[in-house]
Design an enzyme around this catalytic site. Structure first.
Site, PDB file in Angstrom:
ATOM      1  N   GLU A 319      65.441  80.797  55.854  1.00  0.00           N
ATOM      2  CA  GLU A 319      64.564  81.963  55.691  1.00  0.00           C
ATOM      3  C   GLU A 319      63.228  81.624  55.031  1.00  0.00           C
ATOM      4  O   GLU A 319      62.767  82.345  54.163  1.00  0.00           O
ATOM      5  CB  GLU A 319      65.275  83.045  54.865  1.00  0.00           C
ATOM      6  CG  GLU A 319      66.501  83.596  55.563  1.00  0.00           C
ATOM      7  CD  GLU A 319      67.295  84.555  54.699  1.00  0.00           C
ATOM      8  OE1 GLU A 319      67.847  85.500  55.274  1.00  0.00           O
ATOM      9  OE2 GLU A 319      67.390  84.381  53.475  1.00  0.00           O
TER      10      GLU A 319
HETATM   11  C1  TNX Z   1      71.086  85.460  54.270  1.00  0.00           C
HETATM   12  S1  TNX Z   1      72.488  82.972  54.723  1.00  0.00           S
HETATM   13  C2  TNX Z   1      70.706  84.503  53.356  1.00  0.00           C
HETATM   14  C3  TNX Z   1      70.828  84.779  51.926  1.00  0.00           C
HETATM   15  C4  TNX Z   1      71.323  86.170  51.666  1.00  0.00           C
HETATM   16  C5  TNX Z   1      72.411  86.520  52.638  1.00  0.00           C
HETATM   17  C6  TNX Z   1      73.046  87.846  52.371  1.00  0.00           C
HETATM   18  C7  TNX Z   1      71.259  82.383  54.210  1.00  0.00           C
HETATM   19  C8  TNX Z   1      71.184  80.960  54.404  1.00  0.00           C
HETATM   20  N1  TNX Z   1      70.367  83.209  53.684  1.00  0.00           N
HETATM   21  O1  TNX Z   1      69.589  84.573  51.294  1.00  0.00           O
HETATM   22  O2  TNX Z   1      71.802  86.221  50.360  1.00  0.00           O
HETATM   23  O3  TNX Z   1      71.878  86.511  53.923  1.00  0.00           O
HETATM   24  O4  TNX Z   1      74.136  88.058  53.203  1.00  0.00           O
END
Ligand code: TNX
Length: 513
Positions: A319
């Site tokens: 992300e």
């Molecule tokens: C996605 S999974 C994210 C996290 C969040 C999560 C909540 C991932 C690698 N990144 O930053 O906490 O979703 O479900």
């Protein structure tokens, strides 16, 4: 229940006596089970025999620590041969974590080539005993272990659970309790998500404000917290006493607001943002163009690697929505060699496959069943090129997903994940075009935006976590929801005895309590 008859005075009384738990009724399902006829019964004169090795003795003490309070027996450790429970380390084709359990009227013997195997065998033995064995006060037996032989070893070497200690901070005691819960299901990797926008949770001597300031809050504005180096080492030591390896994660270049808030110089504009206590993602980025960024990463990785005996260091990489693709690739090209320089194997979320994963790196897949084909193809291409994969499909094994609309905790961005859904998939053929050898295992992440207490951890992990553990451990040939749900249901009295809260899914035939 078996029915036994005995005589009191002139009357014959029929009394139900519990039979032993069938040998295969454990989670994860053992690779091979050969039932025998006669169980072994632990009594006041049972001893725990260990061979001369320090590790067998330590595991013997651990087993005694579980059995003594509830049985009320002395269960002395002894190196003399005789009747009882034997723990033996010998050369043999058990693999790094496999074991053999032989049970009959004169005793139970656990044999393994390595201590981890003996320890896993102890978990099987534990599950074969009545749930009351988990209690801390003397309980009624009988303490029988069904006769027969189990030969067992894992399908995958990497069987992980992740705890996000950043969004909400969890104490050393809470982490230890989770470690004990993981060990019961033969999980062998504890991934700690140590940094994110909302909190930096590990003391770094060369950048002290990361912890003291960056760790001073959490989602919702609570006090947060951080692990001193001694705290972290205590977690590592405890995990290793349960044969779990700690995988520390510093998430970069996104998910870094806590670090950026702690040191203005880390920001491209030299201005520190405020601490953040919300739950948005994707708004922060380290400054890819500044050399200081890599000095920072070098310091953090060096100190964390020095504290971590395990093989891996996770660098996040998910992300990074505030980092351009070009910058992301540049950043990963510079940061991965820092990790390898300090002797660790890189793990990153699967977005790393859009950059250049270094040789030996592992990518952790967190997409969904319906993630678009191009993204999956990119992961598969990296896997064909030698990048190993850890599978954490979010709509299967994210423990923070709600079970149903009514689940009071958790999120639903990946969907609702009931118990059957989280169990009913095969890591071996989940991603098309990935060579079998690339799949190193599975991991169940627990993100903690909505998870505040230890009881919250338990409720989201149980009963899904044992299913993920089984996917990682048991041969694909044992995979069957209808028989799994019966074995899973049989775990509930054990969770009750251990004080583990869990979701009473209507999909599982729980015993009447
Ligand atoms: C996605 S999974 C994210 C996290 C969040 C999560 C909540 C991932 C690698 N990144 O930053 O906490 O979703 O479900």
């Amino acid at each position: 229940m078996a029915v036994g008859a005995f005589t009191v005075g002139a009357t014959t009384v029929t009394k139900a006596t519990p039979t032993a738990t069938p040998l295969g009724r454990v989670v994860p399902a053992p690779a091979s089970v050969t039932p025998g006829k006669t169980p072994y019964r632990i009594t006041h004169d049972t001893a725990i025999q260990v061979d001369g090795s320090r590790e067998a003795r330590r595991i013997g003490e651990y087993l005694a620590g579980i059995l003594r309070p509830s049985t009320g027996y002395r269960l002395p450790l002894s190196t003399h041969a005789g009747h009882g429970i034997q723990l033996r380390l010998t050369k043999g084709s058990f693999g790094a974590e496999g074991y053999r359990l032989d049970s009959g009227p004169s005793g139970v013997t656990l044999t393994a080539a390595h201590a981890a195997g003996l320890f896993h065998g102890v978990q099987t033995l534990r599950q074969l005993l009545p749930a009351a064995v988990e209690k801390n006060s003397v309980q009624r037996g009988p303490w029988q272990i069904a006769g027969g032989t189990i030969e067992d070893s894992p399908r995958y070497a990497y069987r992980g659970a992740m705890l996000d200690v950043s969004r909400h901070f969890f104490t050393v005691a809470q982490v230890k309790r989770y470690i004990d819960e993981l060990a019961l299901y033969k999980i062998n990797e504890l991934h700690l998500h140590l940094s994110d926008d909302q909190g930096w949770r590990i003391a770094i001597d060369s950048w002290p404000r990361l912890a003291t300031y960056g760790g001073s809050t959490e989602v919702g504005g609570g006090a947060g917290g951080y692990y001193t180096k001694a705290d972290y080492q205590e977690i590592v030591r405890y995990a290793s006493s349960r044969y779990l390896e700690v995988v520390p994660e510093i998430d970069m270049p996104g998910h870094t607001n806590a670090a950026l808030a702690s040191y203005a110089d880390l920001n491209c504009d030299g201005v520190a943002p405020s601490l953040y206590t919300g739950t948005d993602v994707g708004f922060s980025s380290l400054c890819v163009g500044k050399d200081l960024t890599y000095d920072f990463v070098d310091d953090v990785v060096r100190e964390l690697a020095a504290l971590t005996p395990g093989r891996y260091l996770h660098i996040g990489g998910d992300e990074a929505h505030s980092t351009s693709h070009e910058d992301y690739v540049k950043f990963m090209d510079r940061v991965q060699p820092i990790v390898t320089k300090y002797g660790k194997t890189v793990i990153a979320w699967h977005q790393i496959t859009g950059a250049h994963p270094v040789k030996g790196a592992l990518a952790q897949y967190w997409g969904l069943d319906d993630t678009d084909a191009a993204e999956k193809a990119q992961v598969a291409a990296a896997a064909k090129n030698g990048t190993g994969l850890i599978l954490s499909p979010a709509d299967r094994v994210y423990l923070d997903m709600k079970y149903t609309e009514d689940t009071p905790l958790g999120q639903d961005w990946a969907g609702l994940v009931e118990v059957k859904r989280s169990y009913d998939w095969d890591p071996g053929n989940y991603l098309a075009g990935v060579p079998t050898s690339a799949i190193r295992g599975v991991e169940a992440p627990l993100w903690s935006e909505t998870i505040v207490t230890g009881a919250n951890i338990d409720y989201m992990a149980f009963p899904r976590l044992p299913g993920v553990a089984e996917l990682g451990w048991s041969p694909a040939s044992t995979h069957d929801w209808d028989t799994y749900k019966v074995r899973l249901a049989a775990q509930a009295p054990r969770w009750d005895a251990l004080g583990i809260d869990y979701y009473r899914s209507p999909q599982v035939p729980w015993p009447a309590s």
